[in-house]
Design an enzyme around this catalytic site. Sequence first.
Site, short mmCIF file in Angstrom:
data_model
loop_
_atom_site.label_atom_id
_atom_site.label_comp_id
_atom_site.label_asym_id
_atom_site.label_seq_id
_atom_site.Cartn_x
_atom_site.Cartn_y
_atom_site.Cartn_z
N GLY A 13 34.00 41.89 34.05
CA GLY A 13 34.70 40.62 33.83
C GLY A 13 34.20 39.53 34.75
N SER A 15 32.54 36.75 33.79
CA SER A 15 32.24 35.49 33.10
C SER A 15 33.20 34.36 33.45
CB SER A 15 32.27 35.72 31.58
OG SER A 15 33.45 36.41 31.22
N ARG A 16 34.39 34.71 33.97
CA ARG A 16 35.38 33.67 34.29
C ARG A 16 36.17 34.07 35.53
NH1 ARG A 16 39.37 33.59 30.85
NH2 ARG A 16 38.82 35.40 29.57
N ASP A 64 32.67 46.09 26.61
CA ASP A 64 34.13 46.13 26.65
C ASP A 64 34.57 47.25 27.60
OD1 ASP A 64 36.86 46.47 26.22
OD2 ASP A 64 36.72 45.98 24.08
N ASN A 91 37.15 44.67 37.93
CA ASN A 91 37.88 43.40 37.97
C ASN A 91 38.46 43.00 36.61
OD1 ASN A 91 38.40 40.48 38.91
ND2 ASN A 91 36.94 40.22 37.23
N SER A 143 47.02 44.05 41.71
CA SER A 143 47.83 42.83 41.84
C SER A 143 49.05 43.15 42.68
CB SER A 143 48.28 42.35 40.45
OG SER A 143 49.31 41.40 40.58
N TYR A 156 51.81 44.95 32.47
CA TYR A 156 50.82 44.55 33.48
C TYR A 156 51.09 45.26 34.82
CZ TYR A 156 47.98 41.29 36.30
OH TYR A 156 47.07 40.73 37.17
N ILE A 189 46.42 33.57 42.20
CA ILE A 189 45.08 32.98 42.33
C ILE A 189 44.85 32.01 41.16
CG2 ILE A 189 42.61 33.49 42.57
CD1 ILE A 189 44.37 34.87 44.73
P1 NAP Z 1 40.54 35.57 33.82
O1 NAP Z 1 40.25 34.25 34.42
O2 NAP Z 1 41.37 35.62 32.58
O3 NAP Z 1 39.15 36.34 33.57
C1 NAP Z 1 39.19 37.64 33.07
C2 NAP Z 1 37.78 38.20 33.01
O4 NAP Z 1 37.88 39.55 32.53
C3 NAP Z 1 36.88 37.46 32.04
O5 NAP Z 1 35.58 37.43 32.56
C4 NAP Z 1 36.94 38.32 30.79
O6 NAP Z 1 35.79 38.28 29.96
C5 NAP Z 1 37.03 39.69 31.39
N1 NAP Z 1 37.56 40.69 30.47
C6 NAP Z 1 38.77 40.71 29.86
N2 NAP Z 1 38.88 41.79 29.08
C7 NAP Z 1 37.71 42.48 29.20
C8 NAP Z 1 37.20 43.68 28.67
N3 NAP Z 1 37.92 44.42 27.82
N4 NAP Z 1 35.97 44.08 29.01
C9 NAP Z 1 35.20 43.34 29.86
N5 NAP Z 1 35.63 42.20 30.41
C10 NAP Z 1 36.87 41.77 30.09
O7 NAP Z 1 41.32 36.52 34.85
P2 NAP Z 1 41.35 36.46 36.47
O8 NAP Z 1 42.53 35.67 36.86
O9 NAP Z 1 40.03 36.10 36.99
O10 NAP Z 1 41.67 37.99 36.79
C11 NAP Z 1 40.67 38.90 37.23
C12 NAP Z 1 41.36 40.17 37.74
O11 NAP Z 1 42.24 39.83 38.81
C13 NAP Z 1 42.24 40.84 36.68
O12 NAP Z 1 42.17 42.24 36.81
C14 NAP Z 1 43.63 40.34 37.04
O13 NAP Z 1 44.63 41.22 36.59
C15 NAP Z 1 43.53 40.30 38.54
N6 NAP Z 1 44.51 39.43 39.18
C16 NAP Z 1 44.52 38.08 38.95
C17 NAP Z 1 45.46 37.28 39.57
C18 NAP Z 1 45.52 35.81 39.38
O14 NAP Z 1 46.45 35.18 39.92
N7 NAP Z 1 44.61 35.20 38.66
C19 NAP Z 1 46.40 37.87 40.44
C20 NAP Z 1 46.36 39.24 40.65
C21 NAP Z 1 45.41 40.00 40.02
P3 NAP Z 1 35.69 37.21 28.73
O15 NAP Z 1 35.43 35.88 29.42
O16 NAP Z 1 34.53 37.64 27.92
O17 NAP Z 1 36.99 37.22 28.05
#
Ligand code: NAP
Length: 248
Positions: A13, A15-16, A64, A91, A143, A156, A189
């Site tokens: 993951g 890409s974003r 995936d 991630n 998380s 989640y 985040i």
């Molecule tokens: P995000 O901005 O939504 O980015 C999610 C990333 O995961 C994207 O690159 C997406 O790829 C990829 N992804 C989703 N499903 C996938 C799959 N089946 N196979 C491969 N890649 C996949 O999320 P984020 O906020 O950066 O979160 C990243 C991690 O941190 C997650 O595990 C999330 O639970 C954890 N987290 C985030 C926060 C927060 O506040 N943001 C807090 C605690 C934990 P595509 O672009 O191709 O969709």
Amino acid sequence: MGLLENMVAIITGGSRGIGKAMVYAFVEAGAQVAFTYRSSAEEAIAIQDDLNTSGQMVKAYQSDASLYDDAGTFVKQVMEDFGKIDILVNNAGITKDTLLLRMNEDQWDQVINVNLKSVFNLSKHVMRPMLKARSGSIIHISSVVGVFGNAGQANYAASKAGVIGFSKSLAKEIGSRGIRSNVIAPGFIETDMTHVLDEATKETFLKGIPLNKLGSGQDVSDAAIYLGSDMSTYVTGQVLSVCGGLNM
Ligand code: NAP
């Protein structure tokens, strides 16, 4: 010299959001990086092209993480392309938030498969090369919600708590082989995942954060660099919260 010099890292993951920040930070720290995406091909290729000017090898793979065979094919390809895997960052993650009363089976299954089964899939497939090398660092992005729970996120929170149990068990299984397994538990985040929340929810979160600000992808990346590097060779089975002191 960077903390990850001469290391090869996989980031799912990338890409974003946090994963993208981590790809950039790892390259800056000296690593070569293989990262995955599921659907954001344009973003992923742009990152790959941007970073390949750094002189280090950076490659994006459509894979995936929730599919066992996809993960296997990806790891095999990384071994062919890079020759070794020093660090795995699990991630990739999604949310499908709603109260349990309204949650359907698909919302449960999707979140468990992407957030928890993926961790099994990737960890399982990197075992062979890491065992052979008798070294490796596996970092799982959980998380704080997996520790404290959160209304509207039963799926989640369950997936993220599962990641912690998985990592602690894995640490006990593979520590003697020189492989470490640790968890980072981010708080709030700023990424696409949190942009969808309304202002009132964000304000409520902010009130509970002693450091009085939201976190960034860089904050999580810094912790991941520490856990991936030789700065943490005596650290395994731990959960490192990167949450500004948030106590839910
Ligand atoms: P995000 O901005 O939504 O980015 C999610 C990333 O995961 C994207 O690159 C997406 O790829 C990829 N992804 C989703 N499903 C996938 C799959 N089946 N196979 C491969 N890649 C996949 O999320 P984020 O906020 O950066 O979160 C990243 C991690 O941190 C997650 O595990 C999330 O639970 C954890 N987290 C985030 C926060 C927060 O506040 N943001 C807090 C605690 C934990 P595509 O672009 O191709 O969709």
